[in-house]
Design a protein around this motif. Structure first.
Motif, short mmCIF file in Angstrom:
data_model
loop_
_atom_site.label_atom_id
_atom_site.label_comp_id
_atom_site.label_asym_id
_atom_site.label_seq_id
_atom_site.Cartn_x
_atom_site.Cartn_y
_atom_site.Cartn_z
N THR A 188 0.86 -1.18 0.00
CA THR A 188 0.00 0.00 0.00
C THR A 188 0.90 1.22 0.00
O THR A 188 1.65 1.45 0.95
CB THR A 188 -0.93 0.03 1.23
N THR A 189 0.84 1.98 -1.08
CA THR A 189 1.68 3.16 -1.22
C THR A 189 1.08 4.31 -0.43
O THR A 189 -0.12 4.58 -0.51
CB THR A 189 1.80 3.56 -2.69
N GLY A 190 1.92 5.00 0.34
CA GLY A 190 1.44 6.04 1.22
C GLY A 190 1.26 7.39 0.54
O GLY A 190 1.85 7.66 -0.51
N LYS A 191 0.45 8.22 1.16
CA LYS A 191 0.26 9.61 0.74
C LYS A 191 0.99 10.52 1.71
O LYS A 191 1.25 10.16 2.85
CB LYS A 191 -1.22 9.97 0.73
N ILE A 192 1.28 11.74 1.28
CA ILE A 192 1.84 12.75 2.18
C ILE A 192 0.71 13.28 3.06
O ILE A 192 -0.32 13.72 2.57
CB ILE A 192 2.50 13.88 1.39
N VAL A 193 0.91 13.20 4.37
CA VAL A 193 -0.10 13.62 5.33
C VAL A 193 0.49 14.72 6.21
O VAL A 193 1.54 14.53 6.84
CB VAL A 193 -0.56 12.44 6.21
N PHE A 307 4.51 -4.42 7.20
CA PHE A 307 5.72 -3.64 7.51
C PHE A 307 5.51 -2.23 6.99
O PHE A 307 5.31 -2.01 5.79
CB PHE A 307 6.92 -4.30 6.83
N VAL A 308 5.53 -1.24 7.90
CA VAL A 308 5.13 0.13 7.55
C VAL A 308 6.20 1.14 7.98
O VAL A 308 6.03 1.86 8.99
CB VAL A 308 3.77 0.49 8.20
N PRO A 309 7.31 1.25 7.26
CA PRO A 309 8.29 2.30 7.57
C PRO A 309 7.67 3.69 7.43
O PRO A 309 6.87 3.93 6.52
CB PRO A 309 9.39 2.07 6.54
N THR A 310 8.05 4.59 8.32
CA THR A 310 7.44 5.91 8.38
C THR A 310 8.50 7.00 8.21
O THR A 310 9.61 6.87 8.71
CB THR A 310 6.74 6.11 9.73
N GLY A 311 8.14 8.08 7.53
CA GLY A 311 9.12 9.14 7.28
C GLY A 311 8.59 10.52 7.57
O GLY A 311 7.41 10.81 7.32
N ILE A 328 4.98 10.50 5.74
CA ILE A 328 4.58 9.53 4.73
C ILE A 328 4.91 8.15 5.26
O ILE A 328 5.84 7.99 6.07
CB ILE A 328 5.29 9.79 3.38
N ALA A 329 4.14 7.15 4.86
CA ALA A 329 4.39 5.78 5.29
C ALA A 329 4.04 4.83 4.15
O ALA A 329 3.00 5.01 3.49
CB ALA A 329 3.56 5.44 6.52
N HIS A 330 4.90 3.86 3.89
CA HIS A 330 4.67 2.88 2.83
C HIS A 330 4.55 1.50 3.47
O HIS A 330 5.41 1.09 4.24
CB HIS A 330 5.82 2.88 1.83
N ALA A 331 3.48 0.78 3.15
CA ALA A 331 3.22 -0.52 3.76
C ALA A 331 3.56 -1.66 2.80
O ALA A 331 3.21 -1.61 1.61
CB ALA A 331 1.76 -0.63 4.18
N VAL A 332 4.22 -2.68 3.32
CA VAL A 332 4.61 -3.86 2.55
C VAL A 332 4.08 -5.10 3.28
O VAL A 332 4.35 -5.29 4.47
CB VAL A 332 6.14 -3.95 2.40
N ILE A 333 3.31 -5.92 2.58
CA ILE A 333 2.79 -7.17 3.14
C ILE A 333 3.81 -8.27 2.91
O ILE A 333 4.12 -8.59 1.75
CB ILE A 333 1.44 -7.55 2.52
N VAL A 334 4.32 -8.83 3.98
CA VAL A 334 5.34 -9.89 3.86
C VAL A 334 4.78 -11.15 4.52
O VAL A 334 4.27 -11.12 5.64
CB VAL A 334 6.65 -9.48 4.56
N GLU A 335 4.86 -12.26 3.79
CA GLU A 335 4.30 -13.52 4.26
C GLU A 335 5.33 -14.63 4.23
O GLU A 335 6.28 -14.59 3.43
CB GLU A 335 3.11 -13.93 3.38
N ASN A 336 5.12 -15.61 5.08
CA ASN A 336 5.89 -16.84 4.98
C ASN A 336 5.54 -17.52 3.67
O ASN A 336 4.38 -17.63 3.31
CB ASN A 336 5.57 -17.76 6.17
N ALA A 337 6.55 -17.96 2.94
CA ALA A 337 6.32 -18.47 1.58
C ALA A 337 5.43 -19.70 1.55
O ALA A 337 4.74 -19.96 0.57
CB ALA A 337 7.66 -18.78 0.92
#
Length: 342
Positions: A188-193, A307-311, A328-337
């Motif tokens: 999920t790509t973040g927006k500038i807030v 996983f949501v790193p924030t800037g 801004i924050a970009h979310a990455v969904i990470v799963e066990n394969a």
């Protein structure tokens, strides 16, 4: 090609992108923290054998990249492109750090959210068929960040309790089309807030609204609830930002307290290391992800995480001119394969 966009701001990959390796190198203070045993390498010298803080940060990136490529069982010529970023002006830590590798590079800037941006763009390149292997890397250094954004270390300024401690570290991940025990299933790509905040010594408060916006949109786009994730992991909100994030999401009807953790809180011990609100910097989320989070996913301890790193989007010029500090924050969904999506 099958449409892979979902909802308003997200992507759901038709074929998940594999994370083949992760590598993390940190400084002495980070190595003395609760996660010290997880890092691949801990430097005793804050200068890492160089003559400046900036050169030291470049060295961090160079070593992390080399280690990640080796752990993936690849040679550098097999990496199609690198997505790299840092906090410094014109991203000099990245450009000088990985120049000798002679691998095509996209330089990124998303402040402390940059690892989320790097993993997002890297996974899109792989999923789109534009590369078989890419590498995502970011870094930060306490000395270079203080020099760039706040006060030279020799000034000895007093830091407020809301301030975070910039992590000296670098994290790198190799992404590929197949293999590995963890994969990226979506983003999920973040927006500038912008909530109108101006205090650069309270970046957790500046970034929390963006984290809330992205996490909420992820729930909407994927039709999920907090319990659909084993962990919802922000980058560097620290103790102040964490509480604000909880309150903001509670206002939207979501309680993430049972799933939430923050890399900036995990990396330091506030009682013994005097880091106030916690850790921050591009290297914070990146090093914690590569060293601590990824192995737990690979082992199946966590099946799916967000996983949501924030800037905090600012520069020394914008701060001195009295501008707000949006986030801004970009979310990455990470799963066990093997177990992800159950």
């Amino acid at each position: 090609m099958t449409e892979q966009t979902i909802g308003q701001q997200s992507i759901q990959f038709q074929n998940a992108v594999s994370i083949l390796s992760g590598a993390a190198i940190v400084g002495k203070k980070e190595g003395e923290g609760p996660l010290g045993d997880a890092f691949d390498m801990i430097g005793d010298d804050p200068m890492f054998g160089t003559n400046s803080w900036e050169e030291a940060e470049s060295t961090l990136q160079k070593e992390a990249v080399g280690l990640a490529i080796a752990k993936a069982g690849l040679q550098k010529w097999q990496i199609r492109m690198i997505y790299a970023g840092d906090l410094l002006a014109q991203s000099v830590a990245s450009s000088f750090g990985i120049a000798d590798l002679q691998i095509p590079v996209y330089g990124l800037y998303g402040a402390c959210s940059t690892m989320g941006e790097a993993l997002s763009l890297g996974s899109m390149a792989v999923a789109g068929g534009y590369a078989q292997y890419v590498l995502s890397v970011t870094s930060s250094h306490f000395g270079s960040a203080e020099k760039e954004f706040r006060f030279p270390l020799g000034y000895g300024n007093q830091r407020p309790l809301s301030a975070t401690w910039t992590v000296t570290g670098s994290g790198a991940c190799v992404l590929g089309r197949e293999g590995g025990k963890a994969h990226i299933a979506g983003l999920t790509t973040g927006k500038i807030v912008d909530y109108g905040l101006k205090d650069s010594q309270n970046m957790g408060a500046c970034m929390a609204p963006a984290a809330c916006d992205t996490i909420y949109q992820n729930f909407m786009d994927f039709n999920r609830m907090p319990e659909d994730y084993d962990k919802i992991i922000t980058g560097d909100l620290g103790q102040v930002g964490q509480k604000i994030l909880w309150d903001l999401l509670m206002e939207k009807g979501y309680d993430i307290r049972g799933q939430h953790m923050d890399c900036g809180i995990e990396i330091f011990d506030p009682e013994t290391q005097d880091t106030h609100s916690g850790g921050s910097g591009c290297g914070c989320a990146a090093s914690v992800f590569a060293a601590y989070i990824l192995p737990k996913i690979e082992a199946g301890e966590w099946k799916r995480i967000l996983f949501v790193p924030t800037g905090a989007l600012m520069s020394k010029v914008s701060f001195n001119e009295g501008q707000n500090v949006p986030g801004i924050a970009h979310a990455v969904i990470v799963e066990n394969a093997e177990k992800g999506g159950e």
